[in-house]
Design a protein around this motif. Structure first.
Motif, PDB file in Angstrom:
ATOM      1  N   ASN A 119       7.682  -6.089 -77.164  1.00  0.00           N
ATOM      2  CA  ASN A 119       6.815  -5.260 -76.317  1.00  0.00           C
ATOM      3  C   ASN A 119       6.968  -3.778 -76.616  1.00  0.00           C
ATOM      4  O   ASN A 119       6.037  -2.994 -76.387  1.00  0.00           O
ATOM      5  CB  ASN A 119       7.138  -5.536 -74.844  1.00  0.00           C
ATOM      6  N   GLU A 120       8.141  -3.395 -77.115  1.00  0.00           N
ATOM      7  CA  GLU A 120       8.391  -1.985 -77.407  1.00  0.00           C
ATOM      8  C   GLU A 120       7.794  -1.544 -78.741  1.00  0.00           C
ATOM      9  O   GLU A 120       7.731  -0.348 -79.027  1.00  0.00           O
ATOM     10  CB  GLU A 120       9.901  -1.718 -77.417  1.00  0.00           C
ATOM     11  N   LEU A 121       7.362  -2.499 -79.574  1.00  0.00           N
ATOM     12  CA  LEU A 121       6.760  -2.140 -80.862  1.00  0.00           C
ATOM     13  C   LEU A 121       5.384  -1.518 -80.650  1.00  0.00           C
ATOM     14  O   LEU A 121       4.549  -2.078 -79.945  1.00  0.00           O
ATOM     15  CB  LEU A 121       6.651  -3.378 -81.757  1.00  0.00           C
ATOM     16  N   LYS A 122       5.144  -0.394 -81.262  1.00  0.00           N
ATOM     17  CA  LYS A 122       3.870   0.309 -81.094  1.00  0.00           C
ATOM     18  C   LYS A 122       2.880  -0.011 -82.202  1.00  0.00           C
ATOM     19  O   LYS A 122       1.661   0.064 -81.991  1.00  0.00           O
ATOM     20  CB  LYS A 122       4.116   1.819 -81.042  1.00  0.00           C
ATOM     21  N   ASN A 123       3.379  -0.330 -83.383  1.00  0.00           N
ATOM     22  CA  ASN A 123       2.492  -0.674 -84.496  1.00  0.00           C
ATOM     23  C   ASN A 123       1.969  -2.094 -84.280  1.00  0.00           C
ATOM     24  O   ASN A 123       2.727  -3.073 -84.352  1.00  0.00           O
ATOM     25  CB  ASN A 123       3.250  -0.572 -85.823  1.00  0.00           C
ATOM     26  N   VAL A 124       0.665  -2.229 -84.009  1.00  0.00           N
ATOM     27  CA  VAL A 124       0.089  -3.528 -83.655  1.00  0.00           C
ATOM     28  C   VAL A 124       0.203  -4.521 -84.811  1.00  0.00           C
ATOM     29  O   VAL A 124       0.550  -5.685 -84.608  1.00  0.00           O
ATOM     30  CB  VAL A 124      -1.393  -3.353 -83.246  1.00  0.00           C
ATOM     31  N   LEU A 125      -0.073  -4.077 -86.036  1.00  0.00           N
ATOM     32  CA  LEU A 125      -0.009  -4.969 -87.194  1.00  0.00           C
ATOM     33  C   LEU A 125       1.405  -5.488 -87.405  1.00  0.00           C
ATOM     34  O   LEU A 125       1.614  -6.692 -87.630  1.00  0.00           O
ATOM     35  CB  LEU A 125      -0.505  -4.245 -88.443  1.00  0.00           C
ATOM     36  N   PHE A 126       2.384  -4.601 -87.324  1.00  0.00           N
ATOM     37  CA  PHE A 126       3.776  -5.007 -87.496  1.00  0.00           C
ATOM     38  C   PHE A 126       4.213  -5.947 -86.373  1.00  0.00           C
ATOM     39  O   PHE A 126       4.914  -6.936 -86.602  1.00  0.00           O
ATOM     40  CB  PHE A 126       4.681  -3.774 -87.530  1.00  0.00           C
ATOM     41  N   LYS A 127       3.759  -5.656 -85.150  1.00  0.00           N
ATOM     42  CA  LYS A 127       4.113  -6.488 -83.998  1.00  0.00           C
ATOM     43  C   LYS A 127       3.579  -7.900 -84.167  1.00  0.00           C
ATOM     44  O   LYS A 127       4.290  -8.880 -83.948  1.00  0.00           O
ATOM     45  CB  LYS A 127       3.553  -5.854 -82.725  1.00  0.00           C
ATOM     46  N   LYS A 128       2.313  -8.030 -84.575  1.00  0.00           N
ATOM     47  CA  LYS A 128       1.715  -9.354 -84.756  1.00  0.00           C
ATOM     48  C   LYS A 128       2.371 -10.107 -85.914  1.00  0.00           C
ATOM     49  O   LYS A 128       2.523 -11.334 -85.872  1.00  0.00           O
ATOM     50  CB  LYS A 128       0.212  -9.223 -84.983  1.00  0.00           C
ATOM     51  N   THR A 129       2.764  -9.379 -86.945  1.00  0.00           N
ATOM     52  CA  THR A 129       3.439 -10.021 -88.077  1.00  0.00           C
ATOM     53  C   THR A 129       4.788 -10.587 -87.651  1.00  0.00           C
ATOM     54  O   THR A 129       5.133 -11.731 -87.993  1.00  0.00           O
ATOM     55  CB  THR A 129       3.634  -9.009 -89.217  1.00  0.00           C
ATOM     56  N   VAL A 130       5.544  -9.799 -86.893  1.00  0.00           N
ATOM     57  CA  VAL A 130       6.850 -10.259 -86.410  1.00  0.00           C
ATOM     58  C   VAL A 130       6.677 -11.458 -85.476  1.00  0.00           C
ATOM     59  O   VAL A 130       7.426 -12.446 -85.556  1.00  0.00           O
ATOM     60  CB  VAL A 130       7.592  -9.115 -85.697  1.00  0.00           C
ATOM     61  N   GLN A 131       5.674 -11.397 -84.592  1.00  0.00           N
ATOM     62  CA  GLN A 131       5.423 -12.510 -83.684  1.00  0.00           C
ATOM     63  C   GLN A 131       5.120 -13.797 -84.454  1.00  0.00           C
ATOM     64  O   GLN A 131       5.626 -14.868 -84.125  1.00  0.00           O
ATOM     65  CB  GLN A 131       4.253 -12.179 -82.752  1.00  0.00           C
ATOM     66  N   THR A 132       4.299 -13.681 -85.482  1.00  0.00           N
ATOM     67  CA  THR A 132       3.952 -14.859 -86.281  1.00  0.00           C
ATOM     68  C   THR A 132       5.183 -15.437 -86.958  1.00  0.00           C
ATOM     69  O   THR A 132       5.369 -16.667 -87.007  1.00  0.00           O
ATOM     70  CB  THR A 132       2.901 -14.485 -87.339  1.00  0.00           C
ATOM     71  N   ILE A 133       6.030 -14.561 -87.475  1.00  0.00           N
ATOM     72  CA  ILE A 133       7.233 -15.023 -88.175  1.00  0.00           C
ATOM     73  C   ILE A 133       8.188 -15.750 -87.224  1.00  0.00           C
ATOM     74  O   ILE A 133       8.741 -16.803 -87.570  1.00  0.00           O
ATOM     75  CB  ILE A 133       7.947 -13.835 -88.856  1.00  0.00           C
ATOM     76  N   VAL A 134       8.364 -15.199 -86.016  1.00  0.00           N
ATOM     77  CA  VAL A 134       9.316 -15.823 -85.085  1.00  0.00           C
ATOM     78  C   VAL A 134       8.716 -17.053 -84.412  1.00  0.00           C
ATOM     79  O   VAL A 134       9.457 -17.928 -83.932  1.00  0.00           O
ATOM     80  CB  VAL A 134       9.804 -14.810 -84.020  1.00  0.00           C
ATOM     81  N   TYR A 135       7.389 -17.158 -84.359  1.00  0.00           N
ATOM     82  CA  TYR A 135       6.760 -18.359 -83.802  1.00  0.00           C
ATOM     83  C   TYR A 135       6.809 -19.533 -84.772  1.00  0.00           C
ATOM     84  O   TYR A 135       6.848 -20.688 -84.363  1.00  0.00           O
ATOM     85  CB  TYR A 135       5.278 -18.101 -83.472  1.00  0.00           C
ATOM     86  N   ALA A 194      13.417 -19.796 -80.159  1.00  0.00           N
ATOM     87  CA  ALA A 194      13.557 -18.498 -79.483  1.00  0.00           C
ATOM     88  C   ALA A 194      12.249 -17.713 -79.529  1.00  0.00           C
ATOM     89  O   ALA A 194      11.835 -17.104 -78.535  1.00  0.00           O
ATOM     90  CB  ALA A 194      14.688 -17.685 -80.119  1.00  0.00           C
ATOM     91  N   GLY A 195      11.583 -17.719 -80.671  1.00  0.00           N
ATOM     92  CA  GLY A 195      10.314 -17.007 -80.785  1.00  0.00           C
ATOM     93  C   GLY A 195       9.233 -17.614 -79.918  1.00  0.00           C
ATOM     94  O   GLY A 195       8.454 -16.895 -79.270  1.00  0.00           O
ATOM     95  N   TRP A 196       9.169 -18.926 -79.884  1.00  0.00           N
ATOM     96  CA  TRP A 196       8.165 -19.607 -79.067  1.00  0.00           C
ATOM     97  C   TRP A 196       8.386 -19.335 -77.581  1.00  0.00           C
ATOM     98  O   TRP A 196       7.426 -19.243 -76.803  1.00  0.00           O
ATOM     99  CB  TRP A 196       8.206 -21.105 -79.352  1.00  0.00           C
ATOM    100  N   GLY A 197       9.637 -19.192 -77.179  1.00  0.00           N
ATOM    101  CA  GLY A 197       9.938 -18.933 -75.775  1.00  0.00           C
ATOM    102  C   GLY A 197       9.510 -17.561 -75.292  1.00  0.00           C
ATOM    103  O   GLY A 197       9.482 -17.315 -74.077  1.00  0.00           O
ATOM    104  N   THR A 198       9.157 -16.681 -76.215  1.00  0.00           N
ATOM    105  CA  THR A 198       8.739 -15.331 -75.813  1.00  0.00           C
ATOM    106  C   THR A 198       7.321 -15.297 -75.260  1.00  0.00           C
ATOM    107  O   THR A 198       6.935 -14.302 -74.647  1.00  0.00           O
ATOM    108  CB  THR A 198       8.811 -14.360 -77.007  1.00  0.00           C
ATOM    109  N   ILE A 199       6.541 -16.355 -75.468  1.00  0.00           N
ATOM    110  CA  ILE A 199       5.127 -16.332 -75.071  1.00  0.00           C
ATOM    111  C   ILE A 199       4.979 -16.076 -73.578  1.00  0.00           C
ATOM    112  O   ILE A 199       4.200 -15.212 -73.141  1.00  0.00           O
ATOM    113  CB  ILE A 199       4.446 -17.656 -75.469  1.00  0.00           C
ATOM    114  N   ILE A 200       5.727 -16.825 -72.757  1.00  0.00           N
ATOM    115  CA  ILE A 200       5.615 -16.672 -71.297  1.00  0.00           C
ATOM    116  C   ILE A 200       6.097 -15.299 -70.861  1.00  0.00           C
ATOM    117  O   ILE A 200       5.472 -14.641 -70.012  1.00  0.00           O
ATOM    118  CB  ILE A 200       6.407 -17.783 -70.590  1.00  0.00           C
TER     119      ILE A 200
END
Length: 321
Positions: A119-135, A194-200
């Motif tokens: 949530n603290e990441l400001k770069n949207v592209l980087f944030k979505k990339t990290v989310q995809t990797i951890v999911y 752990a990544g999947w659990g971040t969705i909620i």
């Protein structure tokens, strides 16, 4: 005359019932697409959760597939008494509780921390990339996860032990040392879910009023202070609810993961209720006995959920119900 009086007396209840039915039909008609969307989930729970509950009856029977539910001999609590008197009961209880307690201690807080960091990441592209990797690991089967573990930690061919050997260090028996087994299971769970659990938690954080952060900034609060005094208190109810539900599953250990990781060297710390049920229920055909074990696990989970929910209520939280 009495019949007329009875109809008059009963008419208000009949009118209320008719009005209630009319309101229900109007609600169903107005939200028909929402109910249609929920229909697959309702059918799933009816077919796979509620209908099979009839099968718990065999826990109190000497069940025979040839005689069926209705004609098998009733023996009461004999299967439960046999299970509690079994020499393996304490070992199974210790292993199941120990694995889940370690997972609760190390795994449960990580999705919360990871959600806050994302949530603290400001770069949207980087944030979505990290989310995809951890999911991504969530979609791997346990066969793949365990296979990767063997490739990394095997004593003879594992990458980690090859590196230790090349560096002049002593090789470590990760997969056959009982002291490492529970930790390995927990690390696998962390990497996979752990990544999947971040969705909620990310959804809960997204619902926080941005004006709270703006007011905190004006008061000079740092990012850490904003997280501590705004983010965490705002998602506390979600954390408590998920913790209660997680406590309810403390007697459940993923059968597939433990079964694939188990070997003769670690069987004393790896044998849990799920693997025991598979061994005596599926392989040996003791259906009533294994059903009694499953019912015992369910009752313990129910008691833990009720107790944790009452404790949460006393602490001022909303709880599950």
């Amino acid at each position: 005359m009495s019949t007329t009086r009875a109809l008059k007396v009963g008419s208000p209840g009949t009118e209320r019932s008719t009005a209630s039915s009319g309101r229900w039909l109007r609600t169903l008609r107005r939200n028909k697409y929402l109910y249609l969307l929920a229909l697959p989930g309702i059918c799933y729970f009816l077919i796979f959760k509620y209908v099979p509950m009839w099968g718990v009856l065999i826990a109190f029977q000497n069940y025979s597939p040839y005689q069926g539910f209705l004609h098998s001999d009733w023996i009461g609590l004999q299967h439960f008494a046999r299970f509690f008197a079994n020499d393996d009961f304490f070992k199974l209880f210790r292993n199941t509780l120990g694995i889940n307690a370690l997972s609760l201690l190390l795994f449960f807080p990580l999705p919360i921390l990871l959600s806050i960091l994302l949530n603290e990441l400001k770069n949207v592209l980087f944030k979505k990339t990290v989310q995809t990797i951890v999911y991504l690991p969530h979609f791997f089967s346990w066969v793949i996860i365990v296979g990767i573990t063997f490739l990394l930690l095997s004593h003879s061919e594992g990458v980690v032990n090859k590196m230790l050997q090349a560096g002049g260090f002593v090789q470590i028996d990760f997969l056959t040392n009982p002291d490492y087994f529970w930790l390995l299971l927990t690390l696998q769970t962390i990497w996979k879910d752990a990544g999947w659990g971040t969705i909620i938690f990310l959804a809960a954080i997204a619902g926080i009023d941005p004006q709270l952060y703006e007011a905190a900034k004006m008061d000079g609060a740092s990012r850490f202070r904003q997280i501590w005094h705004i983010t965490l208190p705002s998602i506390r109810n979600v954390i408590v609810i998920l913790l209660i539900l997680r406590i309810g599953h403390i007697m459940d250990v993923g059968f597939e993961q433990v079964f694939l990781m188990m070997n003769g060297a670690v069987s004393d710390v790896a044998d849990v209720f799920d693997t025991y049920v598979y061994r005596v229920g599926v392989k040996q055909g003791q259906f009533s006995y294994s059903t009694a074990i499953g019912l015992f696990k369910s009752l313990v989970g129910l008691i833990l959920v009720i107790g944790a929910n009452k404790f949460a209520k006393k602490m001022g939280e909303e709880g599950v119900y």
